[in-house]
Design a protein around this motif. Structure first.
Motif, short mmCIF file in Angstrom:
data_model
loop_
_atom_site.label_atom_id
_atom_site.label_comp_id
_atom_site.label_asym_id
_atom_site.label_seq_id
_atom_site.Cartn_x
_atom_site.Cartn_y
_atom_site.Cartn_z
N ARG A 69 0.77 -1.11 -0.03
CA ARG A 69 -0.03 0.09 -0.08
C ARG A 69 0.87 1.33 -0.04
NH1 ARG A 69 -2.56 3.21 3.57
NH2 ARG A 69 -4.66 4.25 3.01
N ILE A 70 1.99 1.19 0.74
CA ILE A 70 2.93 2.20 0.74
C ILE A 70 3.51 2.72 -0.73
CG2 ILE A 70 5.09 3.26 1.52
CD1 ILE A 70 4.58 1.68 4.18
N LEU A 71 3.87 1.57 -1.33
CA LEU A 71 4.38 1.54 -2.56
C LEU A 71 3.39 2.18 -3.68
CD1 LEU A 71 6.68 -1.45 -3.17
CD2 LEU A 71 7.52 0.85 -2.80
N SER A 72 2.11 1.90 -3.45
CA SER A 72 1.05 1.90 -4.37
C SER A 72 0.80 3.49 -4.19
CB SER A 72 -0.16 1.28 -4.22
OG SER A 72 -1.26 1.56 -5.05
N LEU A 73 0.66 4.23 -3.23
CA LEU A 73 0.46 5.39 -2.66
C LEU A 73 1.53 6.36 -3.22
CD1 LEU A 73 -1.27 5.14 0.80
CD2 LEU A 73 -2.82 5.71 -1.32
N ALA A 74 3.01 5.82 -2.85
CA ALA A 74 3.81 6.60 -3.37
C ALA A 74 4.11 6.78 -4.93
CB ALA A 74 5.47 6.11 -2.76
N LYS A 75 3.65 5.59 -5.57
CA LYS A 75 3.91 5.62 -7.09
C LYS A 75 3.05 6.75 -7.69
CE LYS A 75 4.32 1.78 -9.29
NZ LYS A 75 3.89 0.16 -9.64
N VAL A 95 15.87 14.96 -9.55
CA VAL A 95 14.87 14.05 -9.39
C VAL A 95 14.95 13.41 -7.84
CG1 VAL A 95 14.27 11.86 -9.99
CG2 VAL A 95 14.68 13.36 -11.73
N GLU A 96 16.21 12.91 -7.45
CA GLU A 96 16.60 12.65 -6.04
C GLU A 96 15.80 13.44 -4.75
OE1 GLU A 96 20.21 11.16 -3.23
OE2 GLU A 96 20.25 10.90 -5.44
N THR A 97 16.10 14.76 -5.25
CA THR A 97 15.63 15.72 -4.27
C THR A 97 13.99 15.69 -4.16
OG1 THR A 97 15.29 17.54 -5.65
CG2 THR A 97 17.52 17.19 -4.35
N VAL A 98 13.44 15.18 -5.07
CA VAL A 98 11.67 15.02 -5.25
C VAL A 98 11.40 13.62 -4.71
CG1 VAL A 98 9.84 15.10 -6.71
CG2 VAL A 98 11.49 16.67 -6.92
N LEU A 99 12.15 12.67 -5.23
CA LEU A 99 11.82 11.02 -4.78
C LEU A 99 11.84 11.02 -3.43
CD1 LEU A 99 13.81 9.18 -7.63
CD2 LEU A 99 11.26 9.29 -7.42
N LYS A 143 8.15 1.18 -13.00
CA LYS A 143 8.78 -0.07 -12.73
C LYS A 143 10.14 -0.09 -11.77
CE LYS A 143 9.20 -0.61 -16.96
NZ LYS A 143 9.62 -1.43 -18.47
N GLU A 144 11.13 0.50 -12.04
CA GLU A 144 11.97 0.37 -11.59
C GLU A 144 12.53 0.74 -10.04
OE1 GLU A 144 14.92 1.12 -15.54
OE2 GLU A 144 14.36 2.76 -13.96
N MET A 145 11.35 1.70 -9.69
CA MET A 145 11.65 2.07 -8.21
C MET A 145 11.03 0.93 -7.38
SD MET A 145 9.55 5.27 -6.24
CE MET A 145 8.01 4.26 -6.30
N GLU A 146 9.89 0.36 -7.67
CA GLU A 146 9.34 -0.84 -6.76
C GLU A 146 10.26 -1.93 -6.82
OE1 GLU A 146 5.55 -3.54 -7.18
OE2 GLU A 146 5.48 -1.45 -7.84
N ILE A 168 13.12 -1.13 -4.38
CA ILE A 168 12.78 -1.04 -2.91
C ILE A 168 12.86 -2.34 -2.50
CG2 ILE A 168 11.26 -0.24 -1.39
CD1 ILE A 168 11.08 2.42 -2.87
N ILE A 169 11.93 -3.32 -3.29
CA ILE A 169 11.85 -4.77 -2.86
C ILE A 169 12.88 -5.50 -2.78
CG2 ILE A 169 10.77 -6.99 -3.59
CD1 ILE A 169 8.34 -5.09 -4.66
N ASP A 170 13.82 -5.17 -3.79
CA ASP A 170 15.31 -5.95 -3.50
C ASP A 170 16.04 -5.70 -2.32
OD1 ASP A 170 14.74 -7.35 -5.94
OD2 ASP A 170 16.08 -5.99 -7.16
#
Length: 589
Positions: free
Chosen positions: A274-280, A382-386, A528-531, A534-536
């Motif tokens: 749920r955290i990942l979904s909301l963040a995406k 991009v990093e300062t926003v992510l 795709k890549e962020m999720e 983070i999972i890895d």
């Protein structure tokens, strides 16, 4: 009877004295003085001495003053429930041992206590003076212009009874809560003796007896103060209740936002996804759709606009790197140098392709640092926003934040490295050969070559002016070129115009391709890549990410505990205030 306070000549009150009178069923009075974290016991006989000693400790033994208060609590049967503050009297001329700014110091202390709207100003006036000239009246009028919270106490009435009735009934100085006339204690009179003498004075004196009974005597003053205090409290209590309700509601809302305790790996996985979904979803809004409802006032987080601005600056920087000044013997100088080095054995009227490529490579090398700098700048942004977005969505699970932050930083580093490699390939491709299928190249070159014939006429006819106007270049001085062979100059002119037409397309290609590359890279990162990264990170080395979710962080546990305590205290306070409101209502009526 209330306790006797220090009396004497000059300033007796040198610090604020907060007196809390509390009615007490016990026949034995209880008195204590608090200051600077200390508590001193006292009794009715020595309370004046205890106050004097405490004042000396705070303000010194001379005539100086201090804004550090003393708090005297008096619990005694028969006293009214009142809290009063005795303040230093106003003096303008410093005496021996007092600072030069004694008036300013005293004024500051007085203003601090009389400014609050809930304070009642008890203005002590001497019957011997003209009320309209009193400094204390002027001071109270500064904070209470209507007089609605000012009560005047007139002392020394037995010393100056003449005209007092007119003074207290005319009210020339706008005392909204009225006047109470009292008689001062004389010598060693007891409280009871002083009150008896006071009653006799206002009943029998030919002038003072004309003043209404509702305006004379210490008992009347005490009763007035109790009712005024009750009125003020009744006005304040609804607002206090409102603030308690607001705070209670805010705490309950904050408590409801805290994550519930997770009891299984399945629950932890659900919470994590749920955290990942909301963040995406937030990142898609920010980076892809240009929606900023989650960060309306934070322009840094309006990423589509910021990326467009950065791309525009990048384009301008590329153009500025290639800007040339053609005055003072410079026009075609670079082209002539390149052609002289590229010449070989062959027909003289062919433009050597090696010259064009050498010129192209020189220009590409000149601007090559700009694309590398730009991709580094973009990915740093991009990093300062992510990171703030991801941290916001996992703020209730701080045990995950370090892993998510690390995964984000690693992913951005990879993306930056990929972009740098892509830029390197683009730069090498532009150096490798000259190619475009864009018809704009031929059209631009033909337009520029329209000046070829007038240019060569200037070269061949030395009587003509040596300045020529060329679109995109302005007025150019070309006289210095007559020193070179006409064929060489003609080739240099052709080379310049071909490169000018082609270079516009090269710069546009570097900007357009860069924009497409970055949009594609950011989209892949968000979708795709962020999720995956983070999972890895969470499941990688020790696989303990989900287990850490089951362990409530100390910070959240502490916050939950503090909110529970606050909610309980607020509920208790609400009940206390409600009971006070009932008591005040009974007192008023």
């Amino acid at each position: 009877m209330p306790p006797s306070l220090p009396r004497g000549q000059g300033i007796c009150t040198r610090v604020p004295l907060i007196m809390r009178l509390q009615s007490h069923p016990d026949p034995q009075p209880e008195l204590f003085l608090e200051f600077n974290g200390k508590v001193m016991s006292a009794n009715e006989e020595n309370v004046a001495d205890v106050i004097s000693l405490a004042t000396d400790e705070i303000a010194g033994r001379s005539k100086g003053i201090s804004n550090i208060p003393l708090t005297l609590t008096v619990k005694k049967n028969g006293v009214p429930d009142l809290t009063m503050v005795d303040l230093p009297g106003i003096t303008r001329v410093p005496v021996h041992g007092q600072p030069e700014d004694i008036y300013e110091q005293i004024s500051a202390i007085i203003m601090e206590y009389i400014k609050p709207e809930e304070s009642i100003i008890l203005n002590v006036l001497s019957a011997t003076v003209d009320f309209t000239t009193c400094e204390s009246i002027r001071m109270s009028q500064r904070v209470d212009k209507t007089g609605e919270r000012t009560l005047a106490v007139v002392t020394k009435t037995d010393k100056s009874p003449e005209g007092l009735l007119e003074k207290v009934t005319a009210d020339d100085v706008n005392i909204g809560l009225g006047y109470v006339c009292v008689r001062n204690r004389i010598g060693n009179e007891s409280y009871e003796e002083a009150r008896a003498e006071e009653a006799m004075l206002f009943q029998t004196h030919p002038l003072l007896s004309m003043i209404s009974e509702s305006m004379v005597g210490i008992p009347v003053l005490a009763e007035k103060l109790v009712h005024i205090q009750a009125t003020i409290i009744s006005k304040c209590l609804p607002d206090i209740i409102r603030k308690i309700n607001e705070k209670l509601g805010a705490n309950v809302t904050e408590m409801n936002k805290l994550p519930r305790n997770l009891t299984s790996i399945a629950e932890a996985m659900t919470a994590f996804m749920r955290i990942l979904s909301l963040a995406k979803d937030s990142l898609r809004k920010i980076f892809l759709r240009g929606e900023f409802d989650e960060y309306p006032g934070e322009k840094h987080m309006h990423s589509t606009a910021r990326l467009a601005e950065m791309l525009s600056i990048y384009s301008d920087e590329l153009q500025s790197k290639c800007s040339e000044n053609y005055s003072n013997q410079k026009f075609l100088s670079d082209e002539i140098s390149i052609l002289e080095e590229a010449k070989g054995i062959g027909l003289p009227n062919f433009l050597p392709r090696t010259a064009f490529l050498a010129f192209l490579q020189m220009k590409v090398k000149l601007i090559s640092a700009t694309p590398f700098g730009f991709v580094n700048k973009i990915w740093s942004y991009v990093e300062t926003v992510l990171i703030p977005v991801l941290m916001k969505h996992c703020e209730n699970y701080p045990q995950l934040q370090s892993s998510i932050r690390r995964a984000t930083q690693n992913l951005v580093a990879k993306k930056k490295e990929q972009s740098v490699e892509w830029v390197r390939e683009i730069i090498e491709m532009e150096k490798l050969t000259d190619y475009t299928c864009n018809p704009e190249y031929v059209a631009t070159w033909n337009n520029l070559m329209a000046k070829h014939e007038p240019f060569m006429e200037i070269m061949n006819d030395h009587s003509k002016p040596t300045i020529i106007a060329i679109d995109g270049f302005g007025d150019i001085e070309v006289g210095h070129l007559r020193n070179h062979a006409a064929a060489l100059v003609q080739q240099a002119f052709d080379l310049k115009m071909r490169m000018t037409a082609y270079w516009k397309l090269v710069l546009r290609r570097l900007v357009d391709c860069m924009a497409l590359h970055l949009l594609f890279s950011i989209q892949n990162l968000v979708n795709k890549e962020m999720e995956a990264e983070i999972i890895d990170e969470l499941m990688g080395a020790d696989g303990g990410g989900m287990q850490r979710l089951l362990e409530e962080s100390p910070m959240i546990a502490d916050k939950r505990s503090r909110l529970n305590r606050s909610i309980m205290l607020l509920k208790d306070s609400k009940e206390v205030v409600a009971s006070i409101m009932d008591g005040v209502s009974a007192l008023k009526f």
